[in-house]
Scaffold this motif. Structure first.
Motif, PDB file in Angstrom:
ATOM      1  N   ASP A 276      -6.073 -35.709  16.721  1.00 36.21           N
ATOM      2  CA  ASP A 276      -5.763 -35.648  18.156  1.00 36.21           C
ATOM      3  C   ASP A 276      -6.837 -36.330  18.994  1.00 36.21           C
ATOM      4  OD1 ASP A 276      -3.385 -34.312  17.837  1.00 36.21           O
ATOM      5  OD2 ASP A 276      -4.269 -32.318  18.055  1.00 36.21           O
TER       6      ASP A 276
ATOM      7  N   ASN B 232      -8.913 -38.689  18.100  1.00 36.14           N
ATOM      8  CA  ASN B 232      -9.268 -40.025  17.605  1.00 36.14           C
ATOM      9  C   ASN B 232     -10.602 -40.051  16.859  1.00 36.14           C
ATOM     10  OD1 ASN B 232      -6.959 -41.437  18.472  1.00 36.14           O
ATOM     11  ND2 ASN B 232      -7.783 -41.605  20.543  1.00 36.14           N
TER      12      ASN B 232
ATOM     13  N   ASP C 151       5.822 -29.445  14.764  1.00 29.85           N
ATOM     14  CA  ASP C 151       4.985 -30.421  15.467  1.00 29.85           C
ATOM     15  C   ASP C 151       5.677 -31.775  15.505  1.00 29.85           C
ATOM     16  OD1 ASP C 151       3.013 -31.988  16.540  1.00 29.85           O
ATOM     17  OD2 ASP C 151       1.393 -31.114  15.351  1.00 29.85           O
ATOM     18  N   SER C 152       6.318 -32.080  16.636  1.00 30.35           N
ATOM     19  CA  SER C 152       7.081 -33.324  16.740  1.00 30.35           C
ATOM     20  C   SER C 152       6.189 -34.563  16.824  1.00 30.35           C
ATOM     21  CB  SER C 152       7.999 -33.273  17.969  1.00 30.35           C
ATOM     22  OG  SER C 152       7.235 -33.132  19.155  1.00 30.35           O
ATOM     23  N   GLN C 153       4.911 -34.376  17.174  1.00 32.99           N
ATOM     24  CA  GLN C 153       3.990 -35.508  17.300  1.00 32.99           C
ATOM     25  C   GLN C 153       3.257 -35.812  16.002  1.00 32.99           C
ATOM     26  OE1 GLN C 153       3.886 -37.482  20.093  1.00 32.99           O
ATOM     27  NE2 GLN C 153       5.638 -36.169  20.538  1.00 32.99           N
ATOM     28  N   LEU C 154       3.548 -35.020  14.981  1.00 33.73           N
ATOM     29  CA  LEU C 154       2.868 -35.208  13.702  1.00 33.73           C
ATOM     30  C   LEU C 154       3.698 -36.099  12.787  1.00 33.73           C
ATOM     31  CD1 LEU C 154       0.445 -34.345  11.896  1.00 33.73           C
ATOM     32  CD2 LEU C 154       1.938 -32.540  11.006  1.00 33.73           C
ATOM     33  N   LEU C 155       3.099 -37.188  12.356  1.00 36.66           N
ATOM     34  CA  LEU C 155       3.714 -38.055  11.356  1.00 36.66           C
ATOM     35  C   LEU C 155       3.144 -37.645  10.008  1.00 36.66           C
ATOM     36  CD1 LEU C 155       5.473 -40.494  10.609  1.00 36.66           C
ATOM     37  CD2 LEU C 155       3.495 -41.953  11.046  1.00 36.66           C
TER      38      LEU C 155
ATOM     39  N   ARG D  53      -1.066 -39.190  13.899  1.00 34.57           N
ATOM     40  CA  ARG D  53      -0.433 -38.770  15.135  1.00 34.57           C
ATOM     41  C   ARG D  53       0.498 -39.853  15.653  1.00 34.57           C
ATOM     42  NH1 ARG D  53       0.426 -33.634  15.957  1.00 34.57           N
ATOM     43  NH2 ARG D  53      -1.461 -32.371  15.857  1.00 34.57           N
ATOM     44  N   ARG D  54       1.729 -39.469  16.005  1.00 28.93           N
ATOM     45  CA  ARG D  54       2.667 -40.417  16.595  1.00 28.93           C
ATOM     46  C   ARG D  54       2.132 -40.874  17.958  1.00 28.93           C
ATOM     47  NH1 ARG D  54       7.467 -40.093  13.751  1.00 28.93           N
ATOM     48  NH2 ARG D  54       7.839 -38.121  12.647  1.00 28.93           N
ATOM     49  N   GLY D  55       2.422 -42.116  18.304  1.00 28.72           N
ATOM     50  CA  GLY D  55       2.045 -42.614  19.612  1.00 28.72           C
ATOM     51  C   GLY D  55       0.632 -43.132  19.701  1.00 28.72           C
ATOM     52  N   LYS D  56      -0.162 -42.913  18.667  1.00 30.67           N
ATOM     53  CA  LYS D  56      -1.533 -43.433  18.657  1.00 30.67           C
ATOM     54  C   LYS D  56      -1.572 -44.719  17.841  1.00 30.67           C
ATOM     55  CE  LYS D  56      -3.876 -39.007  19.331  1.00 30.67           C
ATOM     56  NZ  LYS D  56      -4.399 -39.328  20.662  1.00 30.67           N
TER      57      LYS D  56
ATOM     58  N   SER E  61      -2.467 -47.254  15.332  1.00 30.98           N
ATOM     59  CA  SER E  61      -3.155 -47.214  14.039  1.00 30.98           C
ATOM     60  C   SER E  61      -3.825 -48.560  13.778  1.00 30.98           C
ATOM     61  CB  SER E  61      -2.175 -46.904  12.912  1.00 30.98           C
ATOM     62  OG  SER E  61      -1.541 -45.669  13.130  1.00 30.98           O
TER      63      SER E  61
END
Length: 297
Positions: free
Chosen positions: A137, A139, A156-160, A278-281, A283
């Motif tokens: 979360d 970074n 957790d919808s933001q967890l890949l 984390r989705r949206g971050k 990579s």
């Protein structure tokens, strides 16, 4: 045959004009026309029917050639993109955290990755699941490797999270313990033992669920010191509980000093070990390349 010829053919088919293909590549019309004519002679067929009023119209066999030329150009672009990705990860930093038990499972992938990209600085940490998720979360980590149940993954919808393999609970006992002869150990048998546990949220949650059904367990101590837990089990003062892959470098049947025996829990939900981001971050290319290595492994 060369790349320029294929580019001219595809562009001429797209625009319907040799002149526009010439404009697109900043060359003369005669250069495009000659290149395509040479390609047609090499292949022994006509790719375009050319006329002043209708421009360049692909012949039936020409359409097949144009389609193949498009595939070749697409593959070349993929090759260039892959080469660019490799050049962008020849140096940099990769921060990976794993829960303590399966650290040994990463060594091969980390070792081969380091040999392939020696200028990449790899930092490998052992952390608890909450610390790993928090690090992602904030970074502070690029990749986390941890154990999650179906319930947590779904919440957790933001967890890949990509599963690498499924784990199961086992009981670690001294090879001199009478339990070492068992094929499986029941919760009732476990409740009669003294436990030495690794400090882990998943293990704690499992023990709490068992205690709700079978009464309070006798827990001698809980620690994140693997060597202390092993020594206690080897001394015969208790048994430990963990996931099967956490034992794989220390435990097997046969000559090893600690024997791992499956804990008989028929209604237990699956537990998965895998990598998390984390989705949206964004990579880094380095992290993406290492993830590919894990997925192939």
């Amino acid at each position: 045959m060369n790349m320029e010829q294929l580019e001219y053919v595809v562009e001429a088919a797209k625009t319907g004009s040799l002149s526009k293909a010439a404009q697109r590549y900043y060359v003369s019309l005669s250069a495009v026309s000659q290149a395509i004519s040479i390609l047609e002679a090499e292949l022994g067929l006509v790719i375009f029917t050319r006329s002043r009023g209708k421009g360049a119209t692909p012949t039936p066999e020409g359409k097949v050639i144009i389609s193949k030329a498009q595939e070749i150009l697409s593959k070349v672009e993929e090759l260039r993109a892959e080469a660019t990705a490799y050049s962008s990860i020849v140096s940099g930093e990769l921060r990976i955290a794993t829960i303590p038990g399966p650290m040994h499972l990463l060594i091969h992938d980390v070792s081969t990755f380091k040999k392939e990209f020696p200028k990449v600085k790899i930092q490998l940490f052992e952390k608890g699941p909450h610390e790993i998720l928090q690090g992602l979360d904030q970074n502070q980590l690029d990749i986390g490797l941890l154990v999650l149940s179906e319930d947590v993954i779904g919440q957790d919808s933001q967890l890949l999270f990509q599963r690498m393999f499924e784990g199961k609970l086992v009981v670690g006992v001294s090879k001199y313990s009478p339990l070492a002869l068992e094929k499986k150990i029941s919760p009732e048998q476990l409740a009669a033992q003294t436990l030495i546990l690794y400090e882990d949220d998943q293990i704690r949650a499992h023990i709490q669920r068992l205690e709700a059904n079978y009464g309070q367990f006798d827990i001698l101590f809980t620690s994140n010191n693997v060597q202390a837990i092993q020594n206690a089990v080897l001394s015969g003062i208790g048994v430990t509980v963990g996931l099967d892959y956490s034992f794989s470098k220390h435990v097997s049947t046969g000559s090893q000093d600690i024997v791992a025996i499956e804990l008989d829990l028929p209604d237990e939900k699956p537990i998965y070990y895998g990598w998390a981001m984390r989705r949206g971050k964004q990579s880094s290319p380095i992290a993406k390349k290492f993830i590919q290595r894990l997925d192939l492994g």
